[in-house]
Scaffold this motif. Structure first.
Motif, PDB file in Angstrom:
ATOM      1  N   PRO A   4       0.818  -1.226   0.000  1.00  0.00           N
ATOM      2  CA  PRO A   4       0.000   0.000   0.000  1.00  0.00           C
ATOM      3  C   PRO A   4       0.844   1.264   0.000  1.00  0.00           C
ATOM      4  O   PRO A   4       2.079   1.202   0.067  1.00  0.00           O
ATOM      5  CB  PRO A   4      -0.818  -0.119   1.279  1.00  0.00           C
ATOM      6  CG  PRO A   4      -0.098  -1.078   2.139  1.00  0.00           C
ATOM      7  CD  PRO A   4       0.737  -1.947   1.263  1.00  0.00           C
ATOM      8  N   GLN A   5       0.118   2.357  -0.051  1.00  0.00           N
ATOM      9  CA  GLN A   5       0.788   3.655  -0.166  1.00  0.00           C
ATOM     10  C   GLN A   5       0.798   4.348   1.193  1.00  0.00           C
ATOM     11  O   GLN A   5      -0.209   4.343   1.900  1.00  0.00           O
ATOM     12  CB  GLN A   5      -0.034   4.481  -1.148  1.00  0.00           C
ATOM     13  CG  GLN A   5       0.610   5.739  -1.631  1.00  0.00           C
ATOM     14  CD  GLN A   5      -0.276   6.407  -2.698  1.00  0.00           C
ATOM     15  OE1 GLN A   5      -1.491   6.289  -2.684  1.00  0.00           O
ATOM     16  NE2 GLN A   5       0.343   7.115  -3.596  1.00  0.00           N
ATOM     17  N   LYS A   6       1.942   4.960   1.536  1.00  0.00           N
ATOM     18  CA  LYS A   6       1.969   5.768   2.762  1.00  0.00           C
ATOM     19  C   LYS A   6       1.404   7.156   2.424  1.00  0.00           C
ATOM     20  O   LYS A   6       1.292   7.509   1.254  1.00  0.00           O
ATOM     21  CB  LYS A   6       3.414   5.949   3.225  1.00  0.00           C
ATOM     22  CG  LYS A   6       4.073   4.681   3.710  1.00  0.00           C
ATOM     23  CD  LYS A   6       5.332   5.085   4.454  1.00  0.00           C
ATOM     24  CE  LYS A   6       6.412   4.049   4.310  1.00  0.00           C
ATOM     25  NZ  LYS A   6       7.713   4.511   4.770  1.00  0.00           N
ATOM     26  N   ASP A  12       4.640   1.368   1.161  1.00  0.00           N
ATOM     27  CA  ASP A  12       4.796   0.817   2.499  1.00  0.00           C
ATOM     28  C   ASP A  12       5.288  -0.630   2.360  1.00  0.00           C
ATOM     29  O   ASP A  12       4.560  -1.505   1.884  1.00  0.00           O
ATOM     30  CB  ASP A  12       3.433   0.862   3.205  1.00  0.00           C
ATOM     31  CG  ASP A  12       3.533   0.385   4.643  1.00  0.00           C
ATOM     32  OD1 ASP A  12       4.581  -0.156   5.030  1.00  0.00           O
ATOM     33  OD2 ASP A  12       2.528   0.547   5.372  1.00  0.00           O
ATOM     34  N   LEU A  13       6.529  -0.869   2.774  1.00  0.00           N
ATOM     35  CA  LEU A  13       7.121  -2.200   2.579  1.00  0.00           C
ATOM     36  C   LEU A  13       7.026  -3.083   3.830  1.00  0.00           C
ATOM     37  O   LEU A  13       7.681  -4.119   3.911  1.00  0.00           O
ATOM     38  CB  LEU A  13       8.585  -2.055   2.145  1.00  0.00           C
ATOM     39  CG  LEU A  13       8.779  -1.535   0.712  1.00  0.00           C
ATOM     40  CD1 LEU A  13      10.243  -1.241   0.434  1.00  0.00           C
ATOM     41  CD2 LEU A  13       8.241  -2.535  -0.310  1.00  0.00           C
ATOM     42  N   PRO A 179      -2.835   4.987 -10.159  1.00  0.00           N
ATOM     43  CA  PRO A 179      -2.545   6.217  -9.400  1.00  0.00           C
ATOM     44  C   PRO A 179      -1.471   6.003  -8.324  1.00  0.00           C
ATOM     45  O   PRO A 179      -0.565   6.822  -8.165  1.00  0.00           O
ATOM     46  CB  PRO A 179      -3.890   6.560  -8.742  1.00  0.00           C
ATOM     47  CG  PRO A 179      -4.917   5.812  -9.521  1.00  0.00           C
ATOM     48  CD  PRO A 179      -4.240   4.583 -10.040  1.00  0.00           C
ATOM     49  N   LYS A 180      -1.567   4.869  -7.633  1.00  0.00           N
ATOM     50  CA  LYS A 180      -0.624   4.574  -6.545  1.00  0.00           C
ATOM     51  C   LYS A 180       0.795   4.349  -7.104  1.00  0.00           C
ATOM     52  O   LYS A 180       1.779   4.867  -6.574  1.00  0.00           O
ATOM     53  CB  LYS A 180      -1.133   3.317  -5.822  1.00  0.00           C
ATOM     54  CG  LYS A 180      -0.197   2.700  -4.818  1.00  0.00           C
ATOM     55  CD  LYS A 180      -0.880   1.540  -4.093  1.00  0.00           C
ATOM     56  CE  LYS A 180      -0.846   0.226  -4.844  1.00  0.00           C
ATOM     57  NZ  LYS A 180       0.343  -0.580  -4.708  1.00  0.00           N
ATOM     58  N   LYS A 187       8.113   9.297  -6.439  1.00  0.00           N
ATOM     59  CA  LYS A 187       8.902   9.302  -5.184  1.00  0.00           C
ATOM     60  C   LYS A 187      10.235   8.574  -5.367  1.00  0.00           C
ATOM     61  O   LYS A 187      11.289   9.042  -4.951  1.00  0.00           O
ATOM     62  CB  LYS A 187       8.116   8.584  -4.071  1.00  0.00           C
ATOM     63  CG  LYS A 187       7.277   9.496  -3.254  1.00  0.00           C
ATOM     64  CD  LYS A 187       8.119  10.152  -2.149  1.00  0.00           C
ATOM     65  CE  LYS A 187       7.323  11.310  -1.558  1.00  0.00           C
ATOM     66  NZ  LYS A 187       8.106  12.431  -1.134  1.00  0.00           N
ATOM     67  N   ILE A 188      10.147   7.401  -6.000  1.00  0.00           N
ATOM     68  CA  ILE A 188      11.363   6.604  -6.213  1.00  0.00           C
ATOM     69  C   ILE A 188      12.373   7.422  -7.021  1.00  0.00           C
ATOM     70  O   ILE A 188      13.561   7.482  -6.690  1.00  0.00           O
ATOM     71  CB  ILE A 188      11.029   5.288  -6.965  1.00  0.00           C
ATOM     72  CG1 ILE A 188      10.190   4.365  -6.079  1.00  0.00           C
ATOM     73  CG2 ILE A 188      12.294   4.581  -7.440  1.00  0.00           C
ATOM     74  CD1 ILE A 188       9.474   3.263  -6.851  1.00  0.00           C
TER      75      ILE A 188
END
Ligand code: UGA
Length: 352
Positions: A4-6, A12-13, A179-180, A187-188
C-alpha cells in the motif's frame, strides 16, 4: 504481498519485510524467493539482505523479481496468455527454476537483472498512465477547437508505434494500481535524484480531468443544488466491484457536496458504494437511476449500459440530458434519440 501507499506517496514495505523475515526463520534448504509485488526498484537487494540478517541457520537462497502484469477483471486470461513474462534473476539456478515454471505458457520471456525487472513494472504502469493523460489532454483541446477525440485516437492508434490501446479519453484513470504506482514512481525517482517532471504532469492532468468532468455537470445544470442526478457506473472500470480511487468517487463527492440527490446503479459495486456513500440512493437498474433525474451521468463503461431502451430512459427522466464520462454513446445518435448529449473531448458543439 500488498504494497500500500503511505501518506507521503511512498510504498509501504512493512508486509514485504514481515514475510522476508518469516521466510528467513523457516529456511532450512535452498529456496528461491520471488518478488511479485510492485515494489520500489532495489527492493530485491533489500529483501536479500533482510533474509540474510534474519536466518536462523545458514541456508542457501536466491531472490528474483517476477513482476505481475495482471489487470483486474481479466486476471486469468492475462495470466494464461501474458504479452510477456519478465524474470529478474541473478544466477543460473534462479533463472532455470523460473524459466522452467513459465516455459509451458509459450509466451515471450524477458530475462533481466533484478533491478531492471523491478523498473520494468513501474515504467510500464506509468507509461500507461501517461497514455491516458495524453489522450485526456488532447480531449481538452478537442473541446476547445471542435474536434472529436475518438476520431483523433483512432487516427493516432493505427500507427503501430503508438497503438490503439489506452487511448480512451474519459474521467481520468483510477483503481488501486495506476494512481498509486505513479505516485510511488515519482517518489522513487526523487529518491534516486531525478525529478520526473513528465510524470508529475501526468498526475496533474489526471486530477484536472476529474475536476473538469464535475464542472461539465455544473455547466449543464447551472444549479446543482436540490437536483436529482442519476449515475450509471461506480467501479473504477467495468467487470469489477472495486471502487478504490475510482473517478466516480470524486464526481459523487462533488454532487453530494453541492446538495444534489444522487441515485446510482452499478452491476457490481453497489455494496461498496453504500459503504462509501451512505447518502447515495441505490438503484436496481439503469432505469431506476434515470427516474426523475435532471441528468444521467455515465461513470463506468459497463457493456450493459451501451444498449439501453433509450426511449424508456428519456420518458423516465425529468430532462433528457446525458453526460457521458466514458464516451460510450455516439453523439449524433443520442441527439436523434432526443437527448442533449455531452461527452468528453467530443467537439465544441457536443453540448447541443
Ligand atoms: C493496471 C495495468 O493495466 C496492469 O497491466 C497492471 O498489472 C495492474 O494495473 C497492476 O499494476 O496490478 P488495472 O488497475 O486492473 O491494471 O486497470 P486498467 O485496465 O489499467 O485501468 C486503470 C484505469 O485507467 C481505469 O480507471 C480505466 O478506466 C482507466 N483507463 C484505461 C482510461 O481512462 N482510458 C484507457 O484508455 C484505459
Amino acid at each position: 504481498m500488498g504494497t500500500p501507499q503511505k501518506a507521503t506517496g511512498e510504498t509501504d514495505l512493512a508486509y514485504v519485510e514481515n514475510v522476508a523475515r518469516s521466510i528467513a526463520r523457516h529456511l532450512v534448504s535452498y529456496r528461491l524467493v520471488v518478488e511479485k509485488s510492485t515494489v520500489p526498484v532495489q527492493t530485491g537487494q533489500w529483501v536479500a539482505q533482510t533474509i540474510k540478517a534474519s536466518l536462523k541457520k545458514a541456508a542457501p537462497f536466491d531472490v528474483a523479481s517476477n513482476p505481475e502484469f495482471l489487470r483486474e477483471g481479466t486476471a486469468i486470461q492475462d495470466f494464461m496468455k501474458p504479452d510477456r513474462v519478465v524474470l529478474g534473476v541473478e544466477g543460473k539456478r534462479a533463472r532455470d527454476l523460473l524459466y522452467a515454471l513459465y516455459k509451458p505458457l509459450e509466451v515471450p520471456i524477458v530475462v533481466t537483472d533484478i533491478t531492471s525487472a523491478e523498473l520494468i513494472k513501474h515504467a510500464s504502469n506509468s507509461f500507461l498512465s501517461m497514455k491516458i493523460s495524453y489522450i485526456n489532454a488532447i480531449a481538452q483541446l478537442c473541446e476547445r477547437c471542435g474536434a472529436d477525440v475518438q476520431q483523433v485516437a483512432e487516427g493516432m492508434g493505427l500507427d503501430p508505434r503508438i497503438g490503439k490501446a489506452f487511448l480512451n479519453a474519459g474521467l481520468g484513470f483510477g483503481g488501486f494500481c495506476l494512481p498509486k504506482d505513479l505516485d510511488a514512481f515519482i517518489k522513487i525517482s526523487e529518491q534516486l535524484g531525478y525529478d520526473f517532471e513528465l510524470l508529475k504532469a501526468v498526475r496533474a492532468i489526471n486530477e484536472q480531468q476529474k475536476l473538469s468532468f464535475s464542472s461539465k455537470i455544473q455547466q449543464a445544470l447551472r444549479v446543482v443544488k436540490g437536483k436529482t442526478v442519476g449515475v450509471l457506473g461506480l467501479a473504477f472500470k467495468p467487470n469489477t466491484d472495486d471502487m478504490r480511487y475510482a473517478p466516480a468517487i470524486n464526481v459523487i463527492e462533488y454532487l453530494v457536496g453541492e446538495g444534489a440527490t444522487v441515485q446510482a446503479f452499478d452491476p457490481q459495486a453497489m455494496n461498496e458504494a453504500a459503504r462509501l456513500f451512505p447518502r447515495l440512493r441505490p438503484c436496481k437498474d439503469p432505469y431506476e437511476a434515470a427516474r426523475g433525474a435532471e441528468c444521467l451521468v455515465i461513470l463506468t463503461e459497463w457493456n450493459e449500459f451501451k444498449e439501453l431502451d433509450f426511449s424508456r430512459l428519456r420518458k423516465l427522466m425529468r430532462q433528457p440530458l446525458i453526460i457521458d464520462g466514458r464516451n460510450i454513446y455516439d453523439p449524433q445518435r443520442m441527439c436523434k434519440l432526443g437527448f442533449r448529449y455531452i461527452g468528453v473531448g467530443r467537439g465544441r458543439d457536443a453540448a447541443h
